[in-house]
Design an enzyme around this catalytic site. Sequence first.
Site, PDB file in Angstrom:
ATOM      1  N   THR A   1       0.853  -1.191   0.000  1.00 36.22           N
ATOM      2  CA  THR A   1       0.000   0.000   0.000  1.00 36.22           C
ATOM      3  C   THR A   1       0.885   1.234   0.000  1.00 36.22           C
ATOM      4  O   THR A   1       1.926   1.264   0.669  1.00 36.22           O
ATOM      5  CB  THR A   1      -0.942   0.009   1.220  1.00 36.22           C
ATOM      6  OG1 THR A   1      -1.778   1.164   1.174  1.00 36.22           O
ATOM      7  CG2 THR A   1      -0.185  -0.012   2.532  1.00 36.22           C
TER       8      THR A   1
ATOM      9  N   HIS B   1       2.829 -11.377  14.315  1.00 39.10           N
ATOM     10  CA  HIS B   1       3.952 -11.888  15.116  1.00 39.10           C
ATOM     11  C   HIS B   1       3.766 -13.347  15.498  1.00 39.10           C
ATOM     12  O   HIS B   1       4.711 -14.011  15.950  1.00 39.10           O
ATOM     13  CB  HIS B   1       4.100 -11.037  16.381  1.00 39.10           C
ATOM     14  CG  HIS B   1       5.501 -10.951  16.893  1.00 39.10           C
ATOM     15  ND1 HIS B   1       6.518 -11.759  16.440  1.00 39.10           N
ATOM     16  CD2 HIS B   1       6.083 -10.145  17.820  1.00 39.10           C
ATOM     17  CE1 HIS B   1       7.645 -11.459  17.062  1.00 39.10           C
ATOM     18  NE2 HIS B   1       7.411 -10.479  17.908  1.00 39.10           N
TER      19      HIS B   1
END
Length: 420
Positions: free
Chosen positions: A339, A391
């Site tokens: 993006t 994560h």
Amino acid sequence: MAEIKVPELAESITEGTIAQWLKQPGETVQKGEFIVELETDKVNVEVISEEAGVVQEHLAQEGDTVEVGQVIAIVGEGSGEAAAPKTEEAPQKSEEPAKTDAAATPEPVEKDPAAEEQSSSDRTIASPAARKLAREKGIDLAAISPVDPMGRVRVQDVEAHGSKPAASAPAAKAEAPKAAAPSSDEENGRIVREKMTRRRQTIAKRLLEVRQSTAMLTTFNEIDMTNVMALRSRKKDQFLKNNDVKLGFMSFFTKAVTAALKKYPYVNAELDGTDVLLKQFYDVGIAVSTEEGLVVPIVRDTDKKNFAEIEATIGELAAKARDKKLSIADMSGGSFTITNGGVFGSLMSTPILNGTQVGILGMHTIQKRPVAIGDEVQIRPMMYVALSYDHRVIDGSDSVGFLKMVKDMIENPEDLLLES
């Protein structure tokens, strides 16, 4: 007489909103001519009439939510006058004798709720592990809101749904029609209330679900754009002449991301319960801003495309997005997303993960800043870049290494030729 029904939209889309009637009651319509535009969670769809004739009646209005298979208009022969509303049907149906012969009156056939629920669950796209867990927990798959933008239910969706407090159906239905009472500021025109479009509602819902269902973290770096800007400046005219497409920065970043995904495969993965799905393909989504909101069409097989092919594909997809011509297939199955908030002047941001993907790269505006080069301070065109990642799948070392590799390849663009 012909019925206009909401067509099958996609496996994961069961309803839409009537965005605009293209033909009004009394107007003629040809076979194959568009009669209504539907807005879905992802794309706008224009519905055609299967018969030629006159639009006699709209059975749903603009802004109404309609389901696949629902009849929304009637087309028939005639002078073009709209069909009169059938106001007398309801009283006629209610005129029944007070008492009837029980033996002569057939028993009403009741639908089996369990069968309906099973049918709805069967139509839901879900991984085998998710289906098994839903059966064990007694959860209807159709009632689950998946994080996947294409509607596929994963194990984590089932677990998240099972942890929510159950709400009674009658209470939910009773609360749905309620709207906030207009404030004094609304009444005097100081505030204008605007209903969110279906796409904006879906974007809001998906982003919130991603934030709540992932362990998202963002790492940053900065890139010296001097060399890539100089190379682009030298080659852009010849590139345009040879390929009939402009050389932009997106092709450089797409190729750099693809190379980094090869070295760090967990960034090109997806989490499904306790399984990590390592994708052996490189389909990179490029976020495009439209009037209705952000969409992410996919550039397929970026490892097999050269710079010109990537630039051409991005241009075609961006044009389709602006013209509302993107299809579900154009936005399905990406493995990573880029993006670029820099086109709007953003200096730094933390992009949110796209659906079930575990990584997204955020590009930002190029700004001249003083930078230490050896023992000297020079003014260089610099860009902050951000990698948001899940994560649970990606360790800090891989995320930092991935972003560092993107940085090194953009700062040494000749290295990208070895990856093409």
